[in-house]
Motif scaffolding. Structure first.
Motif, PDB file in Angstrom:
ATOM      1  N   ILE A  47      13.920  10.405  -7.115  1.00 30.37           N
ATOM      2  CA  ILE A  47      15.031   9.380  -6.385  1.00 30.37           C
ATOM      3  C   ILE A  47      14.734   8.961  -4.848  1.00 30.37           C
ATOM      4  CG2 ILE A  47      17.394   9.118  -5.485  1.00 30.37           C
ATOM      5  CD1 ILE A  47      18.117  11.234  -8.094  1.00 30.37           C
ATOM      6  N   THR A  48      14.275   9.773  -4.019  1.00 30.60           N
ATOM      7  CA  THR A  48      14.051   9.556  -2.698  1.00 30.60           C
ATOM      8  C   THR A  48      12.808   8.391  -2.847  1.00 30.60           C
ATOM      9  OG1 THR A  48      14.687  11.672  -1.847  1.00 30.60           O
ATOM     10  CG2 THR A  48      13.237  10.358  -0.544  1.00 30.60           C
ATOM     11  N   LEU A  49      11.836   8.969  -3.416  1.00 31.44           N
ATOM     12  CA  LEU A  49      10.374   8.101  -3.553  1.00 31.44           C
ATOM     13  C   LEU A  49      10.682   6.786  -3.935  1.00 31.44           C
ATOM     14  CD1 LEU A  49       7.963  10.786  -4.611  1.00 31.44           C
ATOM     15  CD2 LEU A  49       8.107   9.695  -2.255  1.00 31.44           C
ATOM     16  N   LEU A  50      11.481   6.529  -5.277  1.00 34.72           N
ATOM     17  CA  LEU A  50      11.714   5.422  -5.657  1.00 34.72           C
ATOM     18  C   LEU A  50      12.621   4.511  -4.994  1.00 34.72           C
ATOM     19  CD1 LEU A  50      12.511   6.459  -9.382  1.00 34.72           C
ATOM     20  CD2 LEU A  50      10.475   4.935  -8.522  1.00 34.72           C
ATOM     21  N   SER A  51      13.481   5.374  -4.023  1.00 35.06           N
ATOM     22  CA  SER A  51      14.444   4.669  -3.185  1.00 35.06           C
ATOM     23  C   SER A  51      13.578   4.012  -1.846  1.00 35.06           C
ATOM     24  CB  SER A  51      15.558   5.510  -2.433  1.00 35.06           C
ATOM     25  OG  SER A  51      16.339   5.746  -3.478  1.00 35.06           O
ATOM     26  N   LEU A  52      12.608   4.438  -1.549  1.00 40.30           N
ATOM     27  CA  LEU A  52      11.765   4.042  -0.475  1.00 40.30           C
ATOM     28  C   LEU A  52      10.921   2.774  -1.177  1.00 40.30           C
ATOM     29  CD1 LEU A  52      10.487   7.304   0.817  1.00 40.30           C
ATOM     30  CD2 LEU A  52      11.979   5.728   2.200  1.00 40.30           C
ATOM     31  N   ASN A  53      10.504   3.018  -2.421  1.00 39.11           N
ATOM     32  CA  ASN A  53       9.624   1.723  -2.961  1.00 39.11           C
ATOM     33  C   ASN A  53      10.691   0.592  -3.040  1.00 39.11           C
ATOM     34  OD1 ASN A  53       7.450   3.196  -3.098  1.00 39.11           O
ATOM     35  ND2 ASN A  53       7.040   3.039  -5.490  1.00 39.11           N
ATOM     36  N   MET A  54      11.915   0.834  -3.517  1.00 41.37           N
ATOM     37  CA  MET A  54      13.043  -0.135  -3.422  1.00 41.37           C
ATOM     38  C   MET A  54      13.303  -0.804  -2.210  1.00 41.37           C
ATOM     39  SD  MET A  54      16.780  -0.300  -5.059  1.00 41.37           S
ATOM     40  CE  MET A  54      16.279  -0.482  -6.836  1.00 41.37           C
TER      41      MET A  54
ATOM     42  N   ARG B 191      12.328  -5.302   1.542  1.00 38.91           N
ATOM     43  CA  ARG B 191      11.508  -5.944   2.758  1.00 38.91           C
ATOM     44  C   ARG B 191      10.439  -6.952   2.585  1.00 38.91           C
ATOM     45  NH1 ARG B 191      11.253  -0.146   6.256  1.00 38.91           N
ATOM     46  NH2 ARG B 191      13.386  -0.044   6.929  1.00 38.91           N
ATOM     47  N   LEU B 192       9.640  -6.646   1.476  1.00 38.59           N
ATOM     48  CA  LEU B 192       8.700  -7.629   1.100  1.00 38.59           C
ATOM     49  C   LEU B 192       9.302  -9.097   0.638  1.00 38.59           C
ATOM     50  CD1 LEU B 192       6.207  -5.242  -0.937  1.00 38.59           C
ATOM     51  CD2 LEU B 192       5.772  -6.613   1.122  1.00 38.59           C
ATOM     52  N   LYS B 193      10.466  -8.896   0.031  1.00 43.11           N
ATOM     53  CA  LYS B 193      11.153 -10.043  -0.364  1.00 43.11           C
ATOM     54  C   LYS B 193      11.880 -10.697   0.733  1.00 43.11           C
ATOM     55  CE  LYS B 193      11.549 -11.439  -4.176  1.00 43.11           C
ATOM     56  NZ  LYS B 193      10.881 -12.554  -4.823  1.00 43.11           N
ATOM     57  N   GLY B 194      12.065 -10.089   1.879  1.00 42.78           N
ATOM     58  CA  GLY B 194      12.698 -10.719   3.076  1.00 42.78           C
ATOM     59  C   GLY B 194      14.303 -10.412   2.845  1.00 42.78           C
ATOM     60  N   TRP B 195      14.646  -9.729   1.764  1.00 44.96           N
ATOM     61  CA  TRP B 195      16.111  -9.470   1.333  1.00 44.96           C
ATOM     62  C   TRP B 195      16.603  -8.437   2.462  1.00 44.96           C
ATOM     63  CZ3 TRP B 195      16.143  -9.395  -4.419  1.00 44.96           C
ATOM     64  CH2 TRP B 195      15.737 -10.788  -4.853  1.00 44.96           C
TER      65      TRP B 195
ATOM     66  N   GLY C  18       0.663  -1.340   0.081  1.00 40.30           N
ATOM     67  CA  GLY C  18      -0.085   0.029  -0.039  1.00 40.30           C
ATOM     68  C   GLY C  18       0.879   1.150   0.002  1.00 40.30           C
ATOM     69  N   ALA C  19       1.855   1.398   0.969  1.00 42.95           N
ATOM     70  CA  ALA C  19       2.698   2.420   0.674  1.00 42.95           C
ATOM     71  C   ALA C  19       3.580   2.668  -0.546  1.00 42.95           C
ATOM     72  CB  ALA C  19       3.961   2.128   1.873  1.00 42.95           C
ATOM     73  N   LYS C  20       3.820   1.524  -1.209  1.00 42.05           N
ATOM     74  CA  LYS C  20       4.678   1.588  -2.633  1.00 42.05           C
ATOM     75  C   LYS C  20       3.204   2.067  -3.538  1.00 42.05           C
ATOM     76  CE  LYS C  20       7.016  -1.649  -4.303  1.00 42.05           C
ATOM     77  NZ  LYS C  20       8.353  -2.281  -4.398  1.00 42.05           N
ATOM     78  N   ILE C  21       2.192   1.777  -3.514  1.00 44.63           N
ATOM     79  CA  ILE C  21       1.117   2.223  -4.411  1.00 44.63           C
ATOM     80  C   ILE C  21       0.770   3.562  -4.251  1.00 44.63           C
ATOM     81  CG2 ILE C  21      -1.306   1.870  -5.091  1.00 44.63           C
ATOM     82  CD1 ILE C  21      -0.813  -0.955  -4.761  1.00 44.63           C
ATOM     83  N   LYS C  22       0.707   3.980  -2.926  1.00 41.72           N
ATOM     84  CA  LYS C  22       0.468   5.475  -2.832  1.00 41.72           C
ATOM     85  C   LYS C  22       1.544   6.384  -3.097  1.00 41.72           C
ATOM     86  CE  LYS C  22      -2.056   4.807   1.596  1.00 41.72           C
ATOM     87  NZ  LYS C  22      -2.346   4.635   3.026  1.00 41.72           N
ATOM     88  N   ARG C  23       2.694   5.930  -3.258  1.00 43.32           N
ATOM     89  CA  ARG C  23       3.929   7.036  -3.812  1.00 43.32           C
ATOM     90  C   ARG C  23       4.067   7.018  -5.148  1.00 43.32           C
ATOM     91  NH1 ARG C  23       7.345   3.399  -0.441  1.00 43.32           N
ATOM     92  NH2 ARG C  23       7.281   4.186   1.700  1.00 43.32           N
ATOM     93  N   MET C  24       3.406   6.000  -6.028  1.00 46.84           N
ATOM     94  CA  MET C  24       3.262   5.916  -7.223  1.00 46.84           C
ATOM     95  C   MET C  24       2.809   7.067  -8.152  1.00 46.84           C
ATOM     96  SD  MET C  24       5.435   3.427  -8.073  1.00 46.84           S
ATOM     97  CE  MET C  24       5.180   3.993  -9.965  1.00 46.84           C
TER      98      MET C  24
END
Length: 148
Positions: free
Chosen positions: A126-133, A138-142, A74-80
């Motif tokens: 760059i900041t928003l894309l970095s947060l999404n990355m 985190r979602l992948k557990g990496w 949801g956080a990633k989708i809200k940034r898009m």
């Protein structure tokens, strides 16, 4: 396949934007006007790589989300919308404007005002894309979430 496309396209997008940003900042600070002109007139050509990468990362992200809208997804989708709007409404028009001004060697107040706007908008993306990355890792557990 989509699980490969998403991180690869995201990495290409963020590295491309970071390259645009660093090239602009370094050329403005340390290089001649001819180098600034070369940088500013080359950046729009980079859209041929950047735009498809952003489309691929956005589309693959929505497929991977499978309709979920909570938590990190949801956080990633809200940034898009901010990332896309910033790119479409500010970054692309600014880059084209600056390329025309640089090619005409018109380094006037408008050039530098738009250049400043572009640098701020680029840093924001760059900041928003970095947060999404980060959230994707985190979602992948990496990447482990840090305790607050």
């Amino acid at each position: 396949m989509i699980k490969i496309i998403h991180p690869v396209a995201g990495t290409i997008a963020i590295l491309t934007i970071a390259t645009f940003w660093m090239s602009t900042a370094l050329s403005e600070l340390f290089a001649s006007r001819s180098v600034v002109t070369a940088v500013k007139t080359t950046i729009p050509w980079g859209f041929l790589l950047l735009v498809p990468a952003l489309i691929a990362v956005g589309a693959s992200g929505f497929v991977l989300a499978k309709g979920r809208r909570a938590g990190l997804i949801g956080a990633k989708i809200k940034r898009m919308p901010f990332i896309a709007g910033n790119g479409i409404l500010i970054l692309i028009p600014s880059a084209v404007f600056l390329a025309f001004k640089a090619k005409a060697t018109e380094f006037d107040g408008w050039f530098y005002a738009v250049q400043l706007l572009e640098l701020i908008a680029g840093a924001t993306n760059i900041t928003l894309l970095s947060l999404n990355m980060r959230d994707g890792l985190r979602l992948k557990g990496w990447l482990r979430a840090t305790p607050r």
